[in-house]
Design a protein around this motif. Structure first.
Motif, PDB file in Angstrom:
ATOM      1  N   UNK A  92       0.840  -1.187   0.000  1.00  0.00           N
ATOM      2  CA  UNK A  92       0.000   0.000   0.000  1.00  0.00           C
ATOM      3  C   UNK A  92       0.877   1.239   0.000  1.00  0.00           C
ATOM      4  N   UNK A  93       0.709   2.113  -0.981  1.00  0.00           N
ATOM      5  CA  UNK A  93       1.473   3.371  -0.969  1.00  0.00           C
ATOM      6  C   UNK A  93       1.179   4.163   0.294  1.00  0.00           C
ATOM      7  N   UNK A  94       2.198   4.836   0.824  1.00  0.00           N
ATOM      8  CA  UNK A  94       2.054   5.639   2.025  1.00  0.00           C
ATOM      9  C   UNK A  94       2.383   7.097   1.733  1.00  0.00           C
ATOM     10  N   UNK A  95       1.773   7.985   2.491  1.00  0.00           N
ATOM     11  CA  UNK A  95       2.192   9.377   2.443  1.00  0.00           C
ATOM     12  C   UNK A  95       3.679   9.429   2.790  1.00  0.00           C
ATOM     13  N   UNK A  96       4.435  10.174   1.986  1.00  0.00           N
ATOM     14  CA  UNK A  96       5.886  10.231   2.166  1.00  0.00           C
ATOM     15  C   UNK A  96       6.646   9.338   1.213  1.00  0.00           C
ATOM     16  N   UNK A  97       5.958   8.405   0.563  1.00  0.00           N
ATOM     17  CA  UNK A  97       6.630   7.544  -0.409  1.00  0.00           C
ATOM     18  C   UNK A  97       7.126   8.373  -1.588  1.00  0.00           C
ATOM     19  N   UNK A  98       8.347   8.084  -2.010  1.00  0.00           N
ATOM     20  CA  UNK A  98       8.852   8.608  -3.273  1.00  0.00           C
ATOM     21  C   UNK A  98       8.472   7.616  -4.355  1.00  0.00           C
ATOM     22  N   UNK A  99       7.835   8.097  -5.403  1.00  0.00           N
ATOM     23  CA  UNK A  99       7.249   7.199  -6.397  1.00  0.00           C
ATOM     24  C   UNK A  99       7.609   7.629  -7.811  1.00  0.00           C
ATOM     25  N   UNK A 100       7.402   6.687  -8.725  1.00  0.00           N
ATOM     26  CA  UNK A 100       7.464   6.969 -10.155  1.00  0.00           C
ATOM     27  C   UNK A 100       6.030   7.002 -10.667  1.00  0.00           C
ATOM     28  N   UNK A 101       5.680   8.043 -11.412  1.00  0.00           N
ATOM     29  CA  UNK A 101       4.329   8.134 -11.941  1.00  0.00           C
ATOM     30  C   UNK A 101       4.359   8.345 -13.439  1.00  0.00           C
TER      31      UNK A 101
ATOM     32  N   UNK B 168      13.154   4.387   3.354  1.00  0.00           N
ATOM     33  CA  UNK B 168      14.130   4.387   4.450  1.00  0.00           C
ATOM     34  C   UNK B 168      13.500   3.824   5.714  1.00  0.00           C
ATOM     35  N   UNK B 169      12.226   4.133   5.917  1.00  0.00           N
ATOM     36  CA  UNK B 169      11.484   3.638   7.060  1.00  0.00           C
ATOM     37  C   UNK B 169      10.003   3.828   6.773  1.00  0.00           C
ATOM     38  N   UNK B 170       9.169   3.266   7.625  1.00  0.00           N
ATOM     39  CA  UNK B 170       7.722   3.411   7.469  1.00  0.00           C
ATOM     40  C   UNK B 170       7.067   3.261   8.832  1.00  0.00           C
ATOM     41  N   UNK B 171       6.169   4.187   9.156  1.00  0.00           N
ATOM     42  CA  UNK B 171       5.438   4.151  10.409  1.00  0.00           C
ATOM     43  C   UNK B 171       4.006   3.702  10.156  1.00  0.00           C
ATOM     44  N   UNK B 172       3.431   3.044  11.169  1.00  0.00           N
ATOM     45  CA  UNK B 172       2.034   2.660  11.083  1.00  0.00           C
ATOM     46  C   UNK B 172       1.117   3.719  11.675  1.00  0.00           C
TER      47      UNK B 172
ATOM     48  N   UNK C  28       1.684   7.621  13.095  1.00  0.00           N
ATOM     49  CA  UNK C  28       0.899   7.902  11.888  1.00  0.00           C
ATOM     50  C   UNK C  28       1.459   7.148  10.676  1.00  0.00           C
ATOM     51  N   UNK C  29       0.606   6.866   9.692  1.00  0.00           N
ATOM     52  CA  UNK C  29       1.014   6.122   8.506  1.00  0.00           C
ATOM     53  C   UNK C  29       1.775   7.045   7.564  1.00  0.00           C
ATOM     54  N   UNK C  30       3.082   6.941   7.579  1.00  0.00           N
ATOM     55  CA  UNK C  30       3.926   7.826   6.782  1.00  0.00           C
ATOM     56  C   UNK C  30       5.277   7.155   6.571  1.00  0.00           C
ATOM     57  N   UNK C  31       5.932   7.473   5.458  1.00  0.00           N
ATOM     58  CA  UNK C  31       7.205   6.838   5.112  1.00  0.00           C
ATOM     59  C   UNK C  31       8.297   7.886   4.917  1.00  0.00           C
ATOM     60  N   UNK C  32       9.537   7.410   5.001  1.00  0.00           N
ATOM     61  CA  UNK C  32      10.732   8.221   4.687  1.00  0.00           C
ATOM     62  C   UNK C  32      10.859   9.453   5.576  1.00  0.00           C
ATOM     63  N   UNK C  33      10.810   9.218   6.875  1.00  0.00           N
ATOM     64  CA  UNK C  33      10.885  10.297   7.854  1.00  0.00           C
ATOM     65  C   UNK C  33      12.300  10.383   8.430  1.00  0.00           C
TER      66      UNK C  33
ATOM     67  N   UNK D 184      14.950  22.384   8.925  1.00  0.00           N
ATOM     68  CA  UNK D 184      15.585  22.675   7.638  1.00  0.00           C
ATOM     69  C   UNK D 184      16.254  21.445   7.039  1.00  0.00           C
ATOM     70  N   UNK D 185      15.906  21.160   5.769  1.00  0.00           N
ATOM     71  CA  UNK D 185      16.547  20.086   5.023  1.00  0.00           C
ATOM     72  C   UNK D 185      16.151  18.690   5.445  1.00  0.00           C
ATOM     73  N   UNK D 186      15.092  18.555   6.237  1.00  0.00           N
ATOM     74  CA  UNK D 186      14.679  17.243   6.725  1.00  0.00           C
ATOM     75  C   UNK D 186      13.198  16.999   6.437  1.00  0.00           C
ATOM     76  N   UNK D 187      12.819  15.728   6.496  1.00  0.00           N
ATOM     77  CA  UNK D 187      11.405  15.347   6.467  1.00  0.00           C
ATOM     78  C   UNK D 187      10.994  15.068   7.902  1.00  0.00           C
ATOM     79  N   UNK D 188      10.098  15.887   8.420  1.00  0.00           N
ATOM     80  CA  UNK D 188       9.718  15.823   9.823  1.00  0.00           C
ATOM     81  C   UNK D 188       8.237  15.513   9.953  1.00  0.00           C
ATOM     82  N   UNK D 189       7.907  14.545  10.793  1.00  0.00           N
ATOM     83  CA  UNK D 189       6.508  14.269  11.070  1.00  0.00           C
ATOM     84  C   UNK D 189       6.111  15.037  12.328  1.00  0.00           C
TER      85      UNK D 189
END
Length: 293
Positions: free
Chosen positions: A38-47, A66-70, A72-77, A158-163
């Motif tokens: 299942x694609x998650x918010x935060x996924x880097x994808x090809x479209x 890189x990682x995935x949380x359940x 909250x449901x989010x990836x690449x944090x 700055x420069x990070x993906x933060x949940x």
């Protein structure tokens, strides 16, 4: 073309393509369902774009996470900013520890941000800061009401993906909108596209802020259950235990009722937070009660 999923609702995924500053509405190919992905918010994808004029396409590949949380449901944090109010409402420390344990297990650094500092005394702030910084966490105080402390918050993003995560009613969305007024505009634009009306945080949603800086705003939570964790793993998610555990008589000491426990000695000496330790015992008992099949 590559992009990042910034929101997902009812089988539709909204993908931000940074170099075009465009959001595409996409469906995921059936191959993902067949493979149980299942694609998650935060996924880097090809479209693939099927309608450029209306910005419509399909997700054809999900790049490695890189990682995935359940929850909250989010990836690449890169990191989590956990936001609680210092007062009104008083913080639920058990809930805070549950989130810290969840992030620690997945090796995601945490920043603890206490909002409404204008309503708390300096002594209350100092006590919280001492208690959690001694555990290895970065602790900040701010006031979304007047902006005090938000420059320090901004610098850490700055420069990070933060949940962003925390209970409802602590000012999480207010902080986001204060730091980034464009977030309101981005939300309005996206809401118009998906015909959802005014914004409420019911789903995880990412704001692309430029310079490879992303914030994922998540629904407020009132409970958080630990999952996929054995009770024996829990002690490893309390970093303040590590130095003292070396002094335990038994290598597999759970730091509960065992004799000659280095952690309990440190607890009695005031080197470990009583509140944190009580939460550890509660969580241990909760995991112990979970039936394993």
């Amino acid at each position: 073309m590559q992009g990042k999923i910034i929101k997902g609702i009812a089988g539709f995924y909204y993908i931000h393509v940074e170099n075009k500053q465009t959001v595409y509405e996409c469906k995921a190919k059936g191959i993902f369902r067949k493979e149980g992905i299942k694609p998650l918010v935060g996924d880097n994808v090809v479209l693939e774009v099927t309608d450029e004029q209306n910005e419509i396409g399909n997700v054809i590949d999900i790049l490695p996470r890189r990682n995935a949380l359940l929850r909250p449901a989010v990836a690449n944090i890169d990191q989590a900013m956990i936001i609680f109010a210092i007062v009104k409402p008083d913080p639920n420390y058990n809930l805070l520890d549950r989130f810290l344990v969840t992030m620690e297990k997945q090796e995601i650094p945490c920043i603890i941000c206490f909002n409404k500092k204008d309503l708390a005394t300096k002594a209350e702030q100092d006590e919280l800061k001492k208690g959690y910084e001694s555990c290895g966490f970065n602790v900040l105080f701010c006031s979304a009401e007047d902006g005090d402390g938000l420059k320090e918050v901004r610098a850490l993003l700055e420069g990070k993906s933060t949940v962003f995560a925390g209970p409802s009613g602590v000012g999480k969305s207010t902080i986001l909108n204060y730091l980034y007024p464009d977030a309101k505009m981005a939300t309005a634009t996206l809401s118009k596209k998906i015909e959802r009306g005014r914004h409420t945080t019911r789903h995880s949603e990412i704001f692309a802020l430029g310079g490879n800086t992303y914030i994922c705003d998540t629904p407020g939570f009132t409970s958080l259950y630990l999952s996929k964790m054995d009770k024996e793993e829990l002690k490893n998610c309390y970093p303040e235990f590590s130095n003292h555990a070396a002094l335990c008589k038994f290598r597999e000491c759970a730091h509960l009722s065992e004799p000659d426990c280095g952690v309990k000695v440190a607890l009695e000496a005031g080197l470990i937070s009583q509140v944190r330790y009580r939460n550890y015992v509660k969580l241990y008992d909760e995991l112990k009660a979970v039936k394993k099949y």
